[in-house]
Scaffold this active site. Structure first.
Site, PDB file in Angstrom:
ATOM      1  N   HIS A   1     -11.542   1.724   1.929  1.00  8.21           N
ATOM      2  CA  HIS A   1     -10.470   2.435   1.661  1.00  8.21           C
ATOM      3  C   HIS A   1     -12.146   2.808   0.035  1.00  8.21           C
ATOM      4  O   HIS A   1     -11.756   2.836  -1.043  1.00  8.21           O
ATOM      5  CB  HIS A   1      -9.796   1.795   0.380  1.00  8.21           C
ATOM      6  CG  HIS A   1      -8.619   1.893   2.219  1.00  8.21           C
ATOM      7  ND1 HIS A   1      -7.461   1.902   1.076  1.00  8.21           N
ATOM      8  CD2 HIS A   1      -8.358   2.487   2.425  1.00  8.21           C
ATOM      9  CE1 HIS A   1      -6.328   1.377   2.545  1.00  8.21           C
ATOM     10  NE2 HIS A   1      -7.506   1.987   3.087  1.00  8.21           N
TER      11      HIS A   1
ATOM     12  N   ASP B   1     -12.039   7.079   6.123  1.00  7.18           N
ATOM     13  CA  ASP B   1     -11.345   6.355   6.254  1.00  7.18           C
ATOM     14  C   ASP B   1     -10.372   6.340   8.088  1.00  7.18           C
ATOM     15  O   ASP B   1      -9.165   6.390   8.113  1.00  7.18           O
ATOM     16  CB  ASP B   1     -10.144   5.887   5.242  1.00  7.18           C
ATOM     17  CG  ASP B   1      -8.881   5.042   5.423  1.00  7.18           C
ATOM     18  OD1 ASP B   1      -9.933   3.336   5.477  1.00  7.18           O
ATOM     19  OD2 ASP B   1      -7.663   4.744   5.343  1.00  7.18           O
TER      20      ASP B   1
ATOM     21  N   ASP C   1      -9.386  -2.819   1.621  1.00  6.51           N
ATOM     22  CA  ASP C   1      -9.695  -2.528   2.646  1.00  6.51           C
ATOM     23  C   ASP C   1     -11.192  -1.817   2.837  1.00  6.51           C
ATOM     24  O   ASP C   1     -11.725  -1.321   2.429  1.00  6.51           O
ATOM     25  CB  ASP C   1      -8.573  -0.855   2.943  1.00  6.51           C
ATOM     26  CG  ASP C   1      -8.703  -0.470   4.470  1.00  6.51           C
ATOM     27  OD1 ASP C   1      -9.997  -0.265   4.927  1.00  6.51           O
ATOM     28  OD2 ASP C   1      -7.242  -1.061   4.895  1.00  6.51           O
TER      29      ASP C   1
ATOM     30  N   LYS D   1      -6.962   2.713  -2.641  1.00  7.59           N
ATOM     31  CA  LYS D   1      -7.654   3.683  -1.157  1.00  7.59           C
ATOM     32  C   LYS D   1      -8.024   4.676  -2.225  1.00  7.59           C
ATOM     33  O   LYS D   1      -7.923   4.908  -3.480  1.00  7.59           O
ATOM     34  CB  LYS D   1      -6.230   4.101  -0.091  1.00  7.59           C
ATOM     35  CG  LYS D   1      -6.570   5.249  -0.001  1.00  7.59           C
ATOM     36  CD  LYS D   1      -5.788   4.947   1.377  1.00  7.59           C
ATOM     37  CE  LYS D   1      -6.514   6.265   2.758  1.00  7.59           C
ATOM     38  NZ  LYS D   1      -5.135   6.203   3.619  1.00  7.59           N
TER      39      LYS D   1
ATOM     40  N   ASP E   1     -10.856   3.815  10.168  1.00  7.59           N
ATOM     41  CA  ASP E   1     -10.186   2.573  11.020  1.00  7.59           C
ATOM     42  C   ASP E   1     -10.504   3.002  12.562  1.00  7.59           C
ATOM     43  O   ASP E   1      -9.724   1.872  13.285  1.00  7.59           O
ATOM     44  CB  ASP E   1      -8.194   2.801  10.826  1.00  7.59           C
ATOM     45  CG  ASP E   1      -7.520   2.988   9.495  1.00  7.59           C
ATOM     46  OD1 ASP E   1      -8.162   2.105   8.967  1.00  7.59           O
ATOM     47  OD2 ASP E   1      -7.991   3.719   8.949  1.00  7.59           O
TER      48      ASP E   1
ATOM     49  N   GLU F   1      -3.104  -2.711  -2.137  1.00 13.51           N
ATOM     50  CA  GLU F   1      -3.967  -2.272  -1.597  1.00 13.51           C
ATOM     51  C   GLU F   1      -4.624  -1.009  -2.550  1.00 13.51           C
ATOM     52  O   GLU F   1      -3.734  -0.124  -2.115  1.00 13.51           O
ATOM     53  CB  GLU F   1      -3.924  -2.013  -0.285  1.00 13.51           C
ATOM     54  CG  GLU F   1      -4.929  -1.569   0.273  1.00 13.51           C
ATOM     55  CD  GLU F   1      -4.245  -1.436   2.147  1.00 13.51           C
ATOM     56  OE1 GLU F   1      -3.194  -1.803   1.835  1.00 13.51           O
ATOM     57  OE2 GLU F   1      -5.280  -1.432   2.996  1.00 13.51           O
TER      58      GLU F   1
ATOM     59  N   ASP G   1      -7.376  -3.861   9.888  1.00 18.85           N
ATOM     60  CA  ASP G   1      -6.990  -3.003   9.882  1.00 18.85           C
ATOM     61  C   ASP G   1      -7.649  -2.058  10.608  1.00 18.85           C
ATOM     62  O   ASP G   1      -8.483  -1.217   9.902  1.00 18.85           O
ATOM     63  CB  ASP G   1      -6.187  -2.391   8.235  1.00 18.85           C
ATOM     64  CG  ASP G   1      -6.039  -1.120   7.715  1.00 18.85           C
ATOM     65  OD1 ASP G   1      -5.275  -0.851   9.183  1.00 18.85           O
ATOM     66  OD2 ASP G   1      -5.542  -1.036   7.140  1.00 18.85           O
TER      67      ASP G   1
ATOM     68  N   HIS H   1      -8.792  -6.402   4.480  1.00 21.57           N
ATOM     69  CA  HIS H   1      -8.252  -5.150   5.536  1.00 21.57           C
ATOM     70  C   HIS H   1      -9.890  -5.108   6.373  1.00 21.57           C
ATOM     71  O   HIS H   1     -10.748  -4.186   5.866  1.00 21.57           O
ATOM     72  CB  HIS H   1      -7.368  -4.167   4.803  1.00 21.57           C
ATOM     73  CG  HIS H   1      -6.332  -4.632   4.920  1.00 21.57           C
ATOM     74  ND1 HIS H   1      -5.306  -3.077   5.200  1.00 21.57           N
ATOM     75  CD2 HIS H   1      -5.491  -5.863   4.891  1.00 21.57           C
ATOM     76  CE1 HIS H   1      -3.720  -3.855   4.979  1.00 21.57           C
ATOM     77  NE2 HIS H   1      -4.196  -5.310   5.322  1.00 21.57           N
TER      78      HIS H   1
ATOM     79  N   TRP I   1       0.294  -1.375  -0.253  1.00 18.63           N
ATOM     80  CA  TRP I   1      -0.178  -0.067   0.043  1.00 18.63           C
ATOM     81  C   TRP I   1       0.591   1.218   0.180  1.00 18.63           C
ATOM     82  O   TRP I   1       1.940   1.266   0.596  1.00 18.63           O
ATOM     83  CB  TRP I   1      -0.826   0.257   1.216  1.00 18.63           C
ATOM     84  CG  TRP I   1      -1.604   1.449   0.864  1.00 18.63           C
ATOM     85  CD1 TRP I   1      -2.751   1.675   0.241  1.00 18.63           C
ATOM     86  CD2 TRP I   1      -0.895   2.370   2.015  1.00 18.63           C
ATOM     87  NE1 TRP I   1      -3.010   2.999   0.947  1.00 18.63           N
ATOM     88  CE2 TRP I   1      -1.768   3.658   1.311  1.00 18.63           C
ATOM     89  CE3 TRP I   1      -0.134   2.924   3.384  1.00 18.63           C
ATOM     90  CZ2 TRP I   1      -2.230   4.138   2.822  1.00 18.63           C
ATOM     91  CZ3 TRP I   1      -0.153   3.669   4.191  1.00 18.63           C
ATOM     92  CH2 TRP I   1      -0.637   5.261   3.481  1.00 18.63           C
TER      93      TRP I   1
HETATM   94  C1  RNT Z   1      -3.308   2.550   5.177  1.00 18.93           C
HETATM   95  C2  RNT Z   1      -3.902   0.734   4.197  1.00 18.93           C
HETATM   96  C3  RNT Z   1      -2.668   0.314   4.735  1.00 18.93           C
HETATM   97  C4  RNT Z   1      -2.245   0.691   6.207  1.00 18.93           C
HETATM   98  C5  RNT Z   1      -1.684  -0.488   7.059  1.00 18.93           C
HETATM   99  C6  RNT Z   1      -1.353   0.148   8.521  1.00 18.93           C
HETATM  100  O1  RNT Z   1      -4.755   3.612   4.321  1.00 18.93           O
HETATM  101  O2  RNT Z   1      -5.025   1.007   5.170  1.00 18.93           O
HETATM  102  O3  RNT Z   1      -3.262  -0.875   5.067  1.00 18.93           O
HETATM  103  O4  RNT Z   1      -3.703   0.843   6.998  1.00 18.93           O
HETATM  104  O5  RNT Z   1      -0.423  -0.726   5.645  1.00 18.93           O
HETATM  105 ZN    ZN Z   2      -5.530  -1.170   4.960  1.00 17.66          ZN
END
Ligand code: RNT
Ligand code: ZN
Length: 415
Positions: free
Chosen positions: A259, A291, A256, A225, A293, A223, A323, A283, A182
């Site tokens: 994302h 985003d 993810d 985003k 998290d 990955e 994640d 993720h 990523w």
């Molecule tokens: C960032 C991505 C990535 C990170 C990790 C720490 O937006 O989601 O996966 O969260 O690599």
């Molecule tokens: Zn991620």
């Protein structure tokens, strides 16, 4: 503590043709890759380089953050001890364990060998991630797509070292290590040459992936985003970019849950993507308006994701990674409750009358489908979960809360 009657619950499921024993056996065999970075707010153990965080934001200052490899491992051991089954640890390259101070493009296996010893002792698999953020060579939020070849080459070398390390992890542990790429690359304001940036990113990744490794040891994932803080207008590695890349080049695609646009249904993407890529990395996360998290809850998004994995028969080719990072609550509680929520969602999906539901839909009997899905919600899933935990010697309910609280109290004095 009072435990509700498992036999009565098993009977209630059997009336729907559901086998709780088989579901518990399946659940015990589903590895979840727990991310190291929830334990220390994505700080890592480099002789801190600093630099752009690439749009990742951690908020909160709850006491108890792991500051050393030893503290992080202690926290992880505690967390895995409260989660049934054998799982994996998802490491970032910034979590090296060495007295040396290697640059990111000088990393090698020796800097991570102690993690493998530790993984063996704890019966864990390992996954890996090159770290393309929190570093001065992230310039203007650009790494692999930077117009400057010197910057691109530095990050290509970093990615190459990481693939070699990941392959060695997989070899040592006899279990393929997913190496997930990523990069934060993007623009705050609207770019005029998106294509050039994407072409640079593609050729940089091609160069990084040029060496092939045995898939029994290492699997590459990419990955996508949508945006990040400071990268609002355009992310070079968008969903379409990486979906196409993964299909053309044969890598895994990482989805993810944070994302995409907040109203997109990520579970809906799995079946489509599975028709074009061999394997998927998830993720599992919880975006809140962006985003963010947040720690995953047992909510509709997670239930839908688990249901798709089970109903589309994707468990065999999906790597479930987590994640999230929340620094406003106990980090170990976040790991344990979040990971167990993923398992709970899978248990529920495994205990749904798939054929009955699919038949109703096939016959366009949407009333049946609706009645069944809603009646299922009254089944005693919690009793089966408690039984699963008890058989695997992990606590539930108030005993779990007591353990999490006591452990947090034991780390509260960390500075
Ligand atoms: C960032 C991505 C990535 C990170 C990790 C720490 O937006 O989601 O996966 O969260 O690599
Ligand atoms: Zn991620």
């Amino acid at each position: 503590m009072t435990r509700l009657d498992y036999d009565a619950a098993r009977e209630a499921f059997a009336e729907w043709g559901l086998d709780t024993e088989a579901a518990m056996t399946s659940l015990a065999g589903i590895p979840i890759s727990m991310h190291c970075w929830q334990g220390d707010d994505v700080v890592g153990f480099e002789a801190s380089e600093g630099g752009s965080a690439g749009g990742i934001q951690i908020t909160g200052n709850y006491p108890g953050r792991a500051r050393t490899v030893a503290e992080l491992r202690a926290d992880l051991e505690f967390a895995y001890g409260k989660i049934a089954g054998n799982h994996r640890l998802n490491l970032h390259a910034s979590y090296l364990d060495t007295d040396e101070k290697p640059a990111r493009d000088e990393l090698d296996y020796s800097h991570f060998a102690s993690w493998v010893d530790w993984a063996k002792e704890n019966d864990l698999g390992l996954d890996f991630n090159p770290t393309f953020f929190a570093h001065p060579r992230v310039h203007e939020n650009l790494t692999l797509s930077h117009p400057d070849k010197g910057i691109r080459d530095f990050w290509i070398r970093h990615g190459q070292c990481c693939r070699a390390i990941a392959a060695r992890f997989g070899q040592e542990l006899s279990s393929p290590c997913v190496d997930n790429i990523w990069v934060p690359d993007g623009y705050k304001d609207t770019p005029v040459d998106r294509l050039a940036a994407r072409e640079r990113l593609e050729s940089a990744i091609d160069e990084m992936l040029a060496t092939s490794y045995d898939p029994a040891h290492m699997l590459d994932a990419v990955e996508s985003k949508l945006f990040g803080i400071g990268i609002e207008a355009c992310t070079v590695g968008s969903h379409e970019f990486y979906l196409g890349y993964a299909i053309r080049k044969g890598t895994l695609l990482c989805l993810d849950m944070g994302h995409f646009h907040p109203t997109e249904n990520i579970a809906d993407k799995l079946s489509s993507v599975s028709m074009s890529v061999k394997e998927i990395l998830l993720h599992v996360s919880r975006p809140m308006r962006w985003d963010s998290d947040h720690v995953i809850l047992l909510n509709d998004d997670i239930l839908a994701m688990a249901q798709e994995l089970v109903f589309s028969d994707l468990l065999g080719r999906t790597h479930i990674g987590l994640d999230f990072f929340d620094a406003t609550i106990s980090r170990t509680a976040a790991w344990v409750i979040g990971t167990r929520n993923m398992q709970k969602a899978l248990l529920r999906a495994l205990l749904m009358p798939q054929e009955m539901l699919k038949t109703a839909e096939q016959e366009l009997d949407f009333t049946q489908r609706f009645m069944i899905t809603e009646q299922l919600k009254d089944l005693p899933y919690g009793v089966i979960w408690d039984e699963f935990c008890s058989r695997n010697n992990v606590p539930t309910s108030k005993a779990l809360i007591a353990d999490l609280t006591a452990y947090q109290a034991s780390v509260v004095s960390r500075g």
